[in-house]
Design a protein around this motif. Sequence first.
Motif, mmCIF file in Angstrom:
data_model
loop_
_atom_site.group_PDB
_atom_site.id
_atom_site.type_symbol
_atom_site.label_atom_id
_atom_site.label_comp_id
_atom_site.label_asym_id
_atom_site.label_seq_id
_atom_site.Cartn_x
_atom_site.Cartn_y
_atom_site.Cartn_z
ATOM 1 N N GLY A 89 -39.264 18.844 -24.455
ATOM 2 C CA GLY A 89 -39.054 17.487 -24.919
ATOM 3 C C GLY A 89 -38.892 17.327 -26.410
ATOM 4 N N TYR B 166 -31.802 9.560 -21.821
ATOM 5 C CA TYR B 166 -33.207 9.469 -21.438
ATOM 6 C C TYR B 166 -33.371 9.283 -19.932
ATOM 7 N N ARG B 167 -32.469 8.555 -19.313
ATOM 8 C CA ARG B 167 -32.541 8.389 -17.857
ATOM 9 C C ARG B 167 -32.390 9.732 -17.159
ATOM 10 N N ASN C 20 -35.523 12.085 -17.994
ATOM 11 C CA ASN C 20 -36.720 11.763 -17.216
ATOM 12 C C ASN C 20 -36.555 12.159 -15.752
ATOM 13 N N ARG D 92 -38.952 15.033 -14.035
ATOM 14 C CA ARG D 92 -39.728 14.790 -12.824
ATOM 15 C C ARG D 92 -39.352 15.772 -11.729
ATOM 16 N N LYS E 36 -43.724 18.296 -18.136
ATOM 17 C CA LYS E 36 -44.326 17.214 -18.910
ATOM 18 C C LYS E 36 -43.680 17.185 -20.290
ATOM 19 N N THR F 68 -40.382 11.897 -26.483
ATOM 20 C CA THR F 68 -39.286 11.711 -25.540
ATOM 21 C C THR F 68 -39.680 10.891 -24.341
ATOM 22 N N ASN F 69 -40.974 10.741 -24.092
ATOM 23 C CA ASN F 69 -41.432 9.980 -22.957
ATOM 24 C C ASN F 69 -41.706 8.555 -23.422
ATOM 25 N N TYR G 49 -42.036 5.607 -22.026
ATOM 26 C CA TYR G 49 -42.974 4.743 -21.331
ATOM 27 C C TYR G 49 -44.417 5.080 -21.679
#
Length: 142
Positions: free
Chosen positions: A80, A99-100, A103, A107, A112, A117-118, A120
């Motif tokens: 990330g 980013y879509r 992520n 997943r 992780k 970059t995460n 949310y």
Amino acid sequence: MESKVLEMLKQDKIVFKASEKILLKPLNSLTREERRKYFQEIEPELKALRKDLQNLFKANPAMREKYLNAIVSEVLDNKGVINTLNSTVIKALGSFDFYRLLNAKAREKNIKLSLQTNNYTFLVWLLIFFILFFYILITRRG
């Protein structure tokens, strides 16, 4: 440490004079001298590169997908962490699509990502901080 995206840019004959050493580091890990060089010399060149890439991606959607997949796999390989060159290419591709896809692939592969970059995770921690802050303010007044 060679970058997939840097190699792709070289193969597509997209040339820039910037130092590869600085381009392959995240912006927050640059030394004071490197940061000065980045903002004075490299950033204007990267802005021009971003505009060239945007025009290239508009003309050739297949190339856009190739770069999008390459940059997602490179960022996933680095857990990330996004370097300055990747950041420029992400801006040219469009950060929402990047980013879509990032992520979704993270997943899927159960990787992780770092906090930067995460998106949310950062927002959740920010919300928790403000809730605790206001709770402390309310309870101290009463």
